[in-house]
Design a protein around this motif. Structure first.
Motif, PDB file in Angstrom:
ATOM      1  N   TRP A  23      -6.637  -2.630   1.245  1.00 47.16           N
ATOM      2  CA  TRP A  23      -5.534  -3.028   2.112  1.00 47.16           C
ATOM      3  C   TRP A  23      -4.641  -1.832   2.363  1.00 47.16           C
ATOM      4  O   TRP A  23      -4.120  -1.240   1.403  1.00 47.16           O
ATOM      5  CB  TRP A  23      -4.695  -4.118   1.461  1.00 47.16           C
ATOM      6  N   GLY A  24      -4.449  -1.530   3.586  1.00 43.08           N
ATOM      7  CA  GLY A  24      -3.578  -0.397   3.904  1.00 43.08           C
ATOM      8  C   GLY A  24      -4.374   0.787   4.377  1.00 43.08           C
ATOM      9  O   GLY A  24      -4.480   1.039   5.581  1.00 43.08           O
ATOM     10  N   ASP A  65       2.869 -11.995   2.768  1.00 45.26           N
ATOM     11  CA  ASP A  65       1.465 -11.675   3.029  1.00 45.26           C
ATOM     12  C   ASP A  65       1.350 -10.296   3.640  1.00 45.26           C
ATOM     13  O   ASP A  65       0.444  -9.529   3.320  1.00 45.26           O
ATOM     14  CB  ASP A  65       0.863 -12.710   3.981  1.00 45.26           C
ATOM     15  N   ALA A  66       2.289 -10.001   4.533  1.00 48.21           N
ATOM     16  CA  ALA A  66       2.241  -8.703   5.201  1.00 48.21           C
ATOM     17  C   ALA A  66       2.382  -7.589   4.176  1.00 48.21           C
ATOM     18  O   ALA A  66       1.676  -6.582   4.239  1.00 48.21           O
ATOM     19  CB  ALA A  66       3.333  -8.618   6.255  1.00 48.21           C
ATOM     20  N   ALA A  67       3.272  -7.778   3.219  1.00 47.20           N
ATOM     21  CA  ALA A  67       3.457  -6.746   2.195  1.00 47.20           C
ATOM     22  C   ALA A  67       2.212  -6.640   1.329  1.00 47.20           C
ATOM     23  O   ALA A  67       1.769  -5.546   0.982  1.00 47.20           O
ATOM     24  CB  ALA A  67       4.672  -7.069   1.337  1.00 47.20           C
ATOM     25  N   ARG A  68       1.615  -7.774   1.011  1.00 45.91           N
ATOM     26  CA  ARG A  68       0.379  -7.738   0.228  1.00 45.91           C
ATOM     27  C   ARG A  68      -0.696  -7.011   1.003  1.00 45.91           C
ATOM     28  O   ARG A  68      -1.468  -6.239   0.435  1.00 45.91           O
ATOM     29  CB  ARG A  68      -0.107  -9.171  -0.045  1.00 45.91           C
ATOM     30  N   ALA A  69      -0.740  -7.279   2.322  1.00 43.62           N
ATOM     31  CA  ALA A  69      -1.779  -6.676   3.144  1.00 43.62           C
ATOM     32  C   ALA A  69      -1.592  -5.175   3.256  1.00 43.62           C
ATOM     33  O   ALA A  69      -2.412  -4.485   3.826  1.00 43.62           O
ATOM     34  CB  ALA A  69      -1.775  -7.316   4.526  1.00 43.62           C
ATOM     35  N   ARG A  70      -0.451  -4.679   2.770  1.00 45.27           N
ATOM     36  CA  ARG A  70      -0.265  -3.235   2.731  1.00 45.27           C
ATOM     37  C   ARG A  70      -0.776  -2.685   1.403  1.00 45.27           C
ATOM     38  O   ARG A  70      -0.644  -1.513   1.132  1.00 45.27           O
ATOM     39  CB  ARG A  70       1.226  -2.942   2.816  1.00 45.27           C
ATOM     40  N   GLY A  71      -1.265  -3.608   0.561  1.00 47.56           N
ATOM     41  CA  GLY A  71      -1.815  -3.165  -0.712  1.00 47.56           C
ATOM     42  C   GLY A  71      -0.777  -2.991  -1.798  1.00 47.56           C
ATOM     43  O   GLY A  71      -1.017  -2.307  -2.781  1.00 47.56           O
ATOM     44  N   MET A  72       0.389  -3.617  -1.625  1.00 47.74           N
ATOM     45  CA  MET A  72       1.414  -3.464  -2.653  1.00 47.74           C
ATOM     46  C   MET A  72       1.077  -4.393  -3.822  1.00 47.74           C
ATOM     47  O   MET A  72       0.517  -5.456  -3.639  1.00 47.74           O
ATOM     48  CB  MET A  72       2.808  -3.807  -2.102  1.00 47.74           C
ATOM     49  N   SER A  73       1.477  -3.978  -5.008  1.00 46.73           N
ATOM     50  CA  SER A  73       1.098  -4.756  -6.189  1.00 46.73           C
ATOM     51  C   SER A  73       1.909  -6.037  -6.276  1.00 46.73           C
ATOM     52  O   SER A  73       2.958  -6.170  -5.651  1.00 46.73           O
ATOM     53  CB  SER A  73       1.324  -3.930  -7.445  1.00 46.73           C
ATOM     54  N   HIS A  74       1.408  -6.961  -7.080  1.00 47.88           N
ATOM     55  CA  HIS A  74       2.055  -8.270  -7.177  1.00 47.88           C
ATOM     56  C   HIS A  74       3.505  -8.141  -7.632  1.00 47.88           C
ATOM     57  O   HIS A  74       4.403  -8.733  -7.053  1.00 47.88           O
ATOM     58  CB  HIS A  74       1.272  -9.139  -8.148  1.00 47.88           C
ATOM     59  N   ARG A 124       2.405   4.564  -1.769  1.00 48.51           N
ATOM     60  CA  ARG A 124       1.490   4.034  -2.778  1.00 48.51           C
ATOM     61  C   ARG A 124       0.077   4.570  -2.584  1.00 48.51           C
ATOM     62  O   ARG A 124      -0.563   4.983  -3.543  1.00 48.51           O
ATOM     63  CB  ARG A 124       1.473   2.505  -2.700  1.00 48.51           C
ATOM     64  N   HIS A 125      -0.366   4.565  -1.339  1.00 49.53           N
ATOM     65  CA  HIS A 125      -1.775   4.886  -1.132  1.00 49.53           C
ATOM     66  C   HIS A 125      -2.017   6.374  -0.955  1.00 49.53           C
ATOM     67  O   HIS A 125      -3.031   6.885  -1.379  1.00 49.53           O
ATOM     68  CB  HIS A 125      -2.300   4.137   0.087  1.00 49.53           C
ATOM     69  N   LEU A 140      -7.124 -12.685   2.252  1.00 54.89           N
ATOM     70  CA  LEU A 140      -5.734 -13.143   2.062  1.00 54.89           C
ATOM     71  C   LEU A 140      -5.609 -14.639   2.303  1.00 54.89           C
ATOM     72  O   LEU A 140      -4.630 -15.093   2.864  1.00 54.89           O
ATOM     73  CB  LEU A 140      -4.822 -12.424   3.054  1.00 54.89           C
ATOM     74  N   PHE A 198       0.521  -9.010  12.214  1.00 55.97           N
ATOM     75  CA  PHE A 198       0.593 -10.462  12.288  1.00 55.97           C
ATOM     76  C   PHE A 198       1.177 -10.929  13.617  1.00 55.97           C
ATOM     77  O   PHE A 198       1.776 -10.152  14.362  1.00 55.97           O
ATOM     78  CB  PHE A 198       1.419 -11.007  11.133  1.00 55.97           C
ATOM     79  N   ARG A 219      -6.539  -4.128  -3.283  1.00 56.54           N
ATOM     80  CA  ARG A 219      -5.288  -3.428  -2.979  1.00 56.54           C
ATOM     81  C   ARG A 219      -5.530  -1.995  -2.559  1.00 56.54           C
ATOM     82  O   ARG A 219      -4.709  -1.401  -1.885  1.00 56.54           O
ATOM     83  CB  ARG A 219      -4.378  -3.464  -4.201  1.00 56.54           C
ATOM     84  N   MET A 247      -9.793 -10.191   5.450  1.00 51.39           N
ATOM     85  CA  MET A 247      -8.816  -9.465   4.636  1.00 51.39           C
ATOM     86  C   MET A 247      -8.880  -9.878   3.165  1.00 51.39           C
ATOM     87  O   MET A 247      -8.504  -9.124   2.278  1.00 51.39           O
ATOM     88  CB  MET A 247      -7.392  -9.750   5.126  1.00 51.39           C
ATOM     89  N   GLU A 289       6.543   2.354   2.132  1.00 56.48           N
ATOM     90  CA  GLU A 289       6.073   1.956   0.803  1.00 56.48           C
ATOM     91  C   GLU A 289       4.553   2.038   0.684  1.00 56.48           C
ATOM     92  O   GLU A 289       4.028   2.476  -0.344  1.00 56.48           O
ATOM     93  CB  GLU A 289       6.585   0.560   0.421  1.00 56.48           C
TER      94      GLU A 289
END
Ligand code: ATP
Ligand code: ATP
Ligand code: MG
Ligand code: MG
Lengths: 329, 331, 296, 499, 302
Positions: free
Chosen positions: A88-89, E199-208, A119-120, A58, A96, A85, A56, A115
């Motif tokens: 991811w998604g 991490d889960a939110a990041r793994a969705r590709g959300m920005s910092h 975004r995507h 991460l 997890f 980014r 990933m 969300e």
């Protein structure tokens, strides 16, 4: 369908810890075809999570990776965060281990679910909502409208994990990495989730990496199985073959030690003596050698390489199990 | 299912006997009846398994027996003595006879004390001299397969899961109890370590002449570790009997469903039977009648009205179900 | 389905294999940590051995008021204060007062606050309500009135300062300790100790205390800083330590009107406070890492 | 219009030309009154003189330069029997701001009222000199004093007796009065936010038209010296009273006008002669010898203060050369040793009110260089003044006695007959001289008397004068007509703002 | 509350001096003091005075100050808005800056910037308001003339003037608070950022930034809200030093002058008022836990 989606080559992921450098993943290579499910099994601490996270991208801050992870021919290692980014998604998604901890307790499930889509996929709020309702219904969440307004703590563990799966599916990824998705759940719910994962995986023609420490979980749900030990792959092969005919001594011992329903009452369980090597100071050669009854000098020096062993199969063992030894099972 | 009744109790020779135990927790959402009228007993020297889904009240029952949780109702007798009303002082003495290994071994060890001190805690409380404490701690640590020297200065945080579980066992055994309640002793452990601990418990059981209550949700482990098994659902008892007999011929649909959900390490037969639908209902608002009826494939209108009592379905096997035979037929 | 031959032998690749290099943990702060220990040691030693240092008296003028720092002589190193007394000597003697008041008030706050908080957290029910009420009263109570009353009834002295500030800081610790105790007392090991037959006090002191202390102790440097500074604010109200005894806070206060003209009157003691606070923080972090490092 | 002001001296000048009408003047005062009751106002620069003058006007003033009495609302206040009885004549048709008449009865009411000690008025000692008064007709009041005092007019104009408020308004109670104080001054109250600001507006019915020139006055308060300087130098306020030498020096450096008068007397350390150690004159002398006034000045006022070594300043008509204080370290030490040897060591407590802490600390620092003398500093609140002043419960404290005319300040501070004699000094020759100063009818007589006073003060050392008071009005160059009477009492009706 | 005022009146009685002496000043001879006390009704025993005050207070009448003759309640009504505005403004400033610091610090934890900010907050921690105030005045008013040196412009003089007069005092109070806010928030934020759901939110590709503000901030603000409440309560009790320095008509000045002149009735009134406010703030803080974390909400409503 010899269509390689993900290809991992000589991946090493080292983490810095107060005690030293943890060689959590050390020289791992495997391929994953489109629409294929691979099971990743191994004891706790063998590096399954680090491997999934390395794919990933991460990993924690103080870490370093080498090797290569190519996804649809594109190298992921070293890709800037911004580019990641976008992957991811919609391309790779992850479920997890503990749904209770991977859903934000203070954000409504609806937002967490939509969300990513917004975004995507750039869809409107109402469209995202409609899609979310459909998704929840698909993963078997009754009364989806109400659940979207709920906070995670208002859902049971099983429901939370279904929501997490829905979140992962939201942008229709090509690859789903599920890191021990059922370990925190009850047998009956685990069964439901495993069935669900397998169903969506084949329906969406998704690839999946299913991580578990429980061999039984992987057994019926994957096409191929990779067994991991102390940061290395011990053996990779079609699931049926790996379970019916384990070649690596570790796989064998692990299968042996797994309690079964027909174990005799009050009888001793077969043991794997010893414990995992210290990940900071891993021994040279085969890392299982110290616990292996069949180890020879050559196991530690130079140690076995990953070698092809039959149809779609490779094993890293100097003294692999031969067919005749499998009587006990 | 999920009914009550005391038909399965085996009378006076039991070391521990629990009757109609009720334990409640006051929570934000209301009162949770974690255990509502469960009964069971353990004969000296035997191992009783308690199985059920998460939250069905297994740990609570175990803790309530030791009076670590205030029971709202029911009787608990130990060695023929009623202990549910015993005074604090008597209870402290009794606790030396009844010990428990807690669900999460790492959490049950104080991270700020060293291992020998933790193991010797029981002796220290009873006022044994320092020297004796140390000797006993060393002895018992050796018995559970740990090296006392190596652990002398180790903080519990640095122990692996298996080591922590061994320390917890050592602590319980240091006071030489007669009854040991093991609350999910291996569920946090890896298969390879799990086998070590299970073998250790078997060994110690003989060595220390222990009677064991073995709480677990891993059905495979329970089958081989126990003599009798008690299946629980939402704070109530479902089925009781010789463990092999119950596994081979489950009389209660819940028992059956549980067994069917266990994943098998077999790529061609991943499970024994069909999947069970639905989830555990909220313990805040349990269903009327038989508590299992909302998920039961055999549910009839009567199940919603009347709560089934434990009754003998086969010699030595008891189930709380209105239709235990149908279950059998289906099989 | 898959890709057999792709997994090539490791030996062939061994030479080419690039091993990841994890950057070593940043050690940059260790210099600061040692400097911090050095500073604290220096301050404490100077304060303790002040009388044998041949410094001019902190009470007697040595020259013209408000002279800037100069290297002419040791006693003039930091200049003179508003009445012509040696700043260096006042700073060093001031360290005694500030550190003694600071530490003692902190310790008072800490010990009483933690004890009450732990009791409230562990025994719960009526005791908790009672202690909660007490802390609320104390928080709502104007500390000023208390200090004034103390100062007026007993004449301001180090002891009244310590008692006053100690009592004023207590509620915060009560709350912190209570919250900590609440979270620790539901842990498995507390139940285990109960199962061993341990009484409540034994559990409180043997099992819970060692766990509650470290996070609370992390607040000590901040509290210490607050106390040292607050002691100066009290001079504002005439409640500080009586002259001529110097204290850092008092020195800052005394120089406050001269910031524009004679900044050293303020900045010298302010710098001392800052260095001390900073050092204490560094040391606190360092100790915490040292004892809990393997836990991270 | 600037007087001498010690080392600080006069600052920049005000605007040229004739007064212009209009504008809002922002004034920064040193302290806020407790209430607006004239009894609670102090007629000094340091007090709330400007406010009192604005609300209640003045019966009379003394000329800033000559010190002669000039009449304002009164037309005459003189005595024909050497100061035993005085007759007050008021202007005709004086009106309070609510339209009621300001007559002799109103004056009598105010003056009688001031005698009540429980009002806590600063002017009570002066008002107390009046034994009785009679209203002769609406504009005439005769006053009989308990003791002849030819210069009573100068005394009363420097007190709250100069301010007459409407008796009807006063009788409504403090709170009502504070919301609507009625006087016959050039301004009336618009609003008062306590600790915030006092807004005054021009009284259209003021008797002395076209005055006042200003439309509004806003008074704010700050006791912080540096902040006062900041506010004045940044132009946030136009006019301020300054009571701190160092601050005044900074103001002057910023080019502001400094207006003050040549005051006599000043700030002093009062030594309690009623108890040990200062019941022994040698202890008092020792202290006096020990203190270096220049060093004290350097410490407390950064050297900008004007040291008061003679009772009257050089230009005063009562000036004499008697040095009140000599700095002599050796003599001081000798006396300290001597007293210690007799078993009467000089060990005392300096009682410091908040504003006096720097002085106390500086004295303590100076004395720390001597053997056999010990000083403790104790902070005190004004609320403790009953115990401190009333019961003489102190060893040393800071007090002031400053004046243009020495009456009644000196009598009040040093006569054994005065209830305000803080030090408790009881010296018959001093008493006699003070009385002579009070009752003397010619300047020469009085000058001689005050020479004796100076000598006796130098000999008996009940107090150590260390600095003249800083009583200055500080104003920006836009402000015209800054003038004062009494002890720094600024007249608001003369102020104007250049456009 | 009763307890608080009782203790206050007791303590005040213990301190030497009395309001009568404060009024009389140098006229305070024992006879005069006695006479004035009789006039003010302060010659009764303490408990009688207190009980009659309490009785009236319970009916909403906090009494009248013997010193100024002003009713206590109107004095409070006049002052409280100033102090409240000051407290709120300074906390908002502190919060905003602390937030900025913490977010920046948490973005690059243990980096150069983070360490710089930590050092900065140490500095702020050791700079008391009575120093910060003059320094700020020097630079922001005397040198640049941006803000008034002192004084208070009430709201009716316009919001601009009002904020201008409140800014410097608020900032001087805020500086110290920034340090503690920053520390708490930073610690909580770093631990929240270690949570799996981040991490889960990041793994969705959300920005910092999105992850930080949408996911991390809310769960990290518990301790902050607690401390915020405590600080606010403390400040409502008076920001004495700043009010004195900047000549603001706030409660802090009121209580200090009242204490200084032993105006017990006023002190009791102010203390009772701040006590009530404090309790109210506490309630709001408790309620806001529910806003921050829905898991707590049920407890509040149920
Ligand atoms: N953040 C980290 N910092 C340092 N070491 C880590 C970190 N995370 C994991 N490790 C170490 O890396 C190794 C592999 O861990 P990993 O979590 O991948 O194991 P796992 O196979 O997923 O185990 P489990 O079944 O318990 O999840 C372990 O030795 C672990 O201690
Ligand atoms: N301290 C507590 N406060 C409130 N409710 C509790 C508490 N402990 C347990 N419960 C509730 O009581 C019920 C039974 O809990 P218990 O821990 O006994 O279940 P269990 O069978 O041991 O489950 P697990 O397999 O997860 O250990 C659950 O619904 C649980 O939510
Ligand atoms: Mg893992
Ligand atoms: Mg449990």
């Amino acid at each position: 369908m010899n269509d390689i989606l993900l290809s991992v080559r000589e991946l090493r992921a080292y983490l810095g810890s107060p005690r030293g450098v943890v060689k959590a993943v050390d020289d791992v290579s495997f391929d994953l075809a489109r629409g294929e499910a691979i099971g990743l099994v191994g004891e706790s601490g063998s590096g399954k999570s680090v491997l999934s996270r390395a794919i990933m991208g991460l990993l924690p801050r103080r870490s370093e990776t080498t090797g290569s992870v190519t996804f649809e021919g594109r190298e992921l290692l070293g890709l800037p965060r911004k580019a990641m980014r976008e992957i991811w998604g919609p391309r790779i998604a992850m479920v997890f281990q503990d749904p209770g901890r991977s859903l934000n307790p203070v954000v409504r499930t609806g937002r967490q679910l939509t969300e990513g889509m917004r975004r995507h996929l750039g869809v409107s709020r109402s469209e995202a909502h409609a899609r979310a309702v459909k998704l929840l219904a698909e993963v078997g969440v009754p009364d989806p409208e109400r659940r979207l307004r709920a906070y995670p703590h208002e859902l049971s563990g099983g429901m939370q994990q279904r929501v997490m799966i829905a979140v992962a599916l939201a942008c229709e990824p090509d690859l789903l990495i599920a890191d021990e998705p059922t370990t925190a759940l009850d047998v009956t719910v685990q069964r439901q989730i495993l069935d669900l994962l397998r169903r969506v995986q084949s329906e969406h023609r998704m690839s999946m990496i299913l991580v578990s420490h429980d061999l039984s979980v992987v057994a019926g749900r994957t096409d191929r199985t990779a067994v991991m030990y102390a940061g290395r792959l011990a053996e990779v092969g079609p699931t049926r073959d790996v379970f019916r005919q384990p070649r690596h001594r570790y796989t064998h011992a692990l299968l042996d030690a797994t309690p079964t329903m027909d174990h005799e009452r009050h009888a001793k369980f077969p043991l794997i003596p010893g414990a995992l090597p210290d990940p900071v100071r891993v021994p040279p050669g085969c890392r299982f050698a110290a616990r292996c009854a069949h180890a020879t000098a050559s196991c530690s020096d130079p140690g076995p390489d990953m070698r092809p062993a039959g149809e779609g199969r490779s094993v890293a063992c100097s003294n692999p199990v031969t067919g005749g030894e499998l009587v006990g099972r | 299912m999920a009914g009550n009744g005391t038909a399965h109790l085996r009378g006076d020779e039991a070391l521990l006997s629990v009757r109609d135990l009720v334990v409640e927790y006051a929570t934000k959402g209301g009162t949770v009846r974690a255990v509502s009228g469960a009964s069971f007993d353990v004969l000296p020297g035997e191992t009783l398994g308690i199985v059920g889904e998460s939250g069905c009240g297994k740990s609570t029952a175990g803790r309530a027996v030791l009076r670590l949780e205030g029971a709202v109702g029911g009787e608990v007798s130990f060695g023929g003595e009623r202990i549910d009303g015993a005074g604090e002082r008597r209870m402290r003495a009794l606790r030396r006879d009844m010990q428990m290994i807690f669900q999460d071994p790492v959490a049950s060890l104080n991270p700020r004390r060293n291992v020998p001190a933790i193991v010797a805690e029981g002796l220290a409380i009873s006022g044994a001299p320092k020297e004796k404490q140390q000797r006993a701690a060393a002895e018992i640590l050796t018995a559970v397969g740990l090296s006392p020297e190596q652990l002398a200065t180790t903080s519990p945080r640095r122990l692996s899961g298996g080591q922590a579980q061994r320390v917890a066992i050592a602590r319980a055994l240091a006071v030489r109890p007669r009854l040991l309640i093991c609350d999910e002793p291996v569920s946090a452990l890896d298969v390879s370590v799990q086998a070590q601990i299970l073998n250790l418990i078997e060994d110690l059981k003989t060595e220390f002449a222990l009677t064991v209550v073995f709480i677990a949700h891993d059905l495979a482990v329970v089958r081989s570790m126990t003599d009798h098994v008690l299946i629980m659902y939402l704070g109530k008892t479902c089925e009781f009997g010789d463990s092999q007999q119950v596994y081979d011929h489950p009389a209660h649909p819940y028992t059956r469903a549980l067994l069917d959900s266990v994943p098998l390490a077999d790529p061609d037969h991943p499970f024994r039977g069909p999947s069970l639908d639905g989830e555990l209902p909220s313990p805040l608002a349990p269903p009327s009648g038989c508590r299992f009826r909302t998920r039961c494939p055999l549910a009839q209108p009567v199940c919603a009205r009347t709560e089934p009592e434990m009754r003998e379905v086969r010699p030595g096997q008891f189930a709380a179900c209105h239709f235990p035979d149908q279950n059998e037929e289906q099989q | 389905m898959t890709s057999t031959g792709l997994l090539r032998g490791k030996a062939a690749k061994k030479a080419a294999a690039k091993l990841p290099v994890v950057p070593a943990a940043k050690k940059t702060h260790s210099v600061l940590v040692w400097l911090s220990y050095g500073w604290m040691a220096a301050i404490i030693l100077l304060a303790v051995f002040a009388p044998v240092l041949h410094l001019p008296s902190y009470a007697t003028p040595i020259g013209f008021p408000r002279l800037g720092p100069s290297t002419d002589s040791l006693s003039m190193l930091l200049g003179t204060d508003g009445t012509g007394r040696s700043m260096l000597s006042r700073l060093i003697y001031g360290a005694r007062v500030s550190l003694v008041v600071g530490t003692a008030a902190c310790v008072t706050t800490f010990v009483l606050g933690s004890l009450l908080g732990m009791m409230a957290g562990y025994f719960g029910k009526k005791l908790d309500t009672g202690i909660g009420l007490l802390t609320d009263v104390m928080l709502a109570f104007p500390g000023l009135v208390l200090l004034l009353a103390l100062a007026a009834t007993f004449t301001p002295s180090i002891t009244t300062l310590i008692v006053g500030m100690g009592v004023m800081g207590m509620p915060q610790f009560v709350r912190l300790a209570r919250a900590q105790t609440l979270s620790w007392s539901t842990r498995g090991f507390v139940r285990a100790a109960k199962n061993m037959g341990a009484g409540p006090w034994r559990i409180l002191f043997r099992e819970i205390l060692p766990n509650v202390l470290p996070p609370l102790a992390a607040y000590l440097p901040i509290v210490l800083a607050h106390v040292i500074v607050a002691e100066g604010s009290l001079s504002f109200l005439g409640l500080g330590i009586p002259p001529p005894s110097p204290s850092w806070g008092g020195m800052i206060y005394a120089g406050k009107d001269s910031i524009a003209d004679d900044p050293h009157l303020v900045f010298v003691p302010a710098l001392a406070i800052f260095c001390t606070v900073f050092a204490l923080n560094q040391i606190g972090d360092h100790l915490r890492n040292r004892f809990d490092g393997d836990h991270l | 219009a600037c007087g001498a002001g010690g080392k600080v001296g006069a600052g920049g000048a005000g605007p040229e030309g004739a007064p212009v009408a209009g504008g809002t003047l922002k004034v920064l005062e040193f302290s806020e009154p407790r209430t607006l009751d004239p009894a609670a106002l102090q007629n000094t620069g340091q007090g709330t003189a400007l406010l009192g003058n604005a609300l209640y006007g003045t019966l009379m003033i003394d000329n800033q330069q000559t010190g002669e009495v000039e009449y304002r609302m009164a037309t005459d206040f003189s005595s024909t029997d050497g100061g035993k009885t005085f007759t007050l004549e008021l202007k005709d048709g004086l009106k309070f701001s609510d339209g009621s008449t300001l007559d002799a009865a109103a004056v009598k009411f105010n003056w009688d009222r001031l005698k009540d000690p429980t009002l806590g008025s600063d002017s009570q000692p002066v008002a107390g000199l009046v034994k009785s008064s009679t209203v002769v007709d609406p504009t005439t009041l005769t006053v009989t004093l308990g003791q002849p005092s030819p210069y009573f007019a100068q005394q009363m104009l420097g007190s709250a007796m100069n301010w007459i408020a409407s008796p009807a308004a006063l009788q409504k109670g403090t709170n009502a009065f504070d919301q609507n104080p009625i006087g016959a001054g050039p301004f009336t109250l618009q609003s008062w936010t306590r600790s915030g600001s006092i807004q005054l507006v021009k009284n259209p019915g003021y008797w002395d038209a076209p005055r006042p020139y200003l439309d509004n006055i806003t008074i704010t308060t700050s006791a912080d010296a540096q902040q006062r300087v900041n506010a004045l130098t940044t132009g946030q306020v136009d006019l301020g009273t300054e009571v701190d030498w160092q601050a005044a020096a900074k103001d002057k450096a910023a080019g502001l006008q400094i207006v003050t008068r040549p005051f006599g007397g000043g700030q002093f350390l009062a030594l309690n002669t009623l108890r040990a150690p200062f019941d022994d004159v040698r202890a008092r002398q020792a202290l006096s010898y020990a203190i270096d006034l220049d060093a004290l000045n350097a410490a407390v006022y950064s050297g900008y203060g004007e040291v008061a070594n003679q009772l009257f300043p050089a230009g005063s008509k009562f000036h004499n050369d008697v040095a009140l204080h000599t700095y002599d370290k050796a003599k001081a030490q000798q006396l300290f040793d001597q007293l210690a040897a007799e078993g009467k060591p000089v060990s005392f407590t300096f009682t410091a009110f908040p504003k006096d802490r720097a002085v106390a600390e500086a004295v303590q620092a100076q004395l720390s260089a001597f053997q056999n003398v010990k000083v403790q500093v104790k902070s005190a609140d004004t609320a403790e003044s009953g115990k401190i002043f009333g019961a003489h419960d102190f060893d040393v404290l800071v007090a002031t006695a400053f004046f243009i005319d020495p009456e009644p300040a000196l009598y009040s501070a040093f006569s054994s007959q005065s209830p305000r004699n803080a030090t408790g000094i009881n010296d018959p020759r001093l008493d006699q001289a003070l009385l002579a100063g009070r009752t003397g009818t010619s300047t020469d007589q009085r000058k001689a008397a005050y020479q004796t006073v100076s000598e006796r003060l130098a000999a008996t050392v009940p107090v150590i004068f260390y600095a003249r008071p800083a009583q200055a009005a500080v104003a920006s160059s836009k402000v015209g007509g800054v003038s004062m009477y009494g002890t720094g009492s600024v007249l608001p009706e003369l102020l104007w703002l250049a456009k | 509350m009763v307890l608080v005022t009782m203790v206050v009146s007791l303590l005040m009685a213990l301190t030497p001096g009395s309001v009568a002496e404060a009024i009389l000043g140098q006229n305070a001879t024992p006879e005069n003091v006695a006479a004035l006390n009789a006039k003010l009704g302060l010659d009764k025993p303490l408990w009688q005075q207190y009980l009659s005050w309490l009785g009236n207070a319970l009916h909403g009448d906090l009494g009248t100050s013997p010193l100024t003759g002003q009713p206590v309640s109107s004095a409070i009504a006049e002052r409280a808005p100033v102090t409240v505005e000051l407290a709120v403004l300074s906390l908002v400033i502190a919060l905003a800056l602390a937030l900025l610091f913490a977010v920046l610090g948490a973005t690059w934890p243990r980096g150069r910037f983070d360490r710089f900010l930590n050092a900065l907050s140490s500095v702020l921690l050791s700079v008391p308001a009575f120093i910060a105030g003059p320094i700020l005045v020097y630079f922001l008013s005397v040198q640049t003339g941006l803000f008034p040196v002192l004084g208070w412009a009430p709201l009716d003089e316009g919001l601009g003037a009002n904020l201008e007069s409140a800014f410097l005092p608020a900032l001087s109070v805020a500086l110290v608070e920034i340090a503690s806010f920053h520390r708490l928030l930073r610690a909580d934020l770093t631990s929240t950022l270690r949570e799996e759901y981040i991490d889960a939110a990041r793994a969705r590709g959300m920005s910092h930034a999105y992850v930080l503000f949408r996911h991390a901030l809310r769960p990290s603000s518990f301790s902050l809200v607690t401390i915020f409440g405590i600080s606010l309560g403390r400040m409502i009790g008076g920001t004495v030093i700043v009010e004195t320095l900047f000549a603001l008509p706030g409660l802090g000045q009121l209580i200090v002058t009242s204490i200084g002149s032993r105006d017990v009735i006023m002190v009791q009134g102010v203390v009772a008022f701040t006590g009530v406010v404090y309790v109210a703030i506490n309630t709001v803080v408790d309620l806001s836990y529910g806003l921050i974390d829905p898991r707590v909400r049920r407890a509040v409503t149920a």
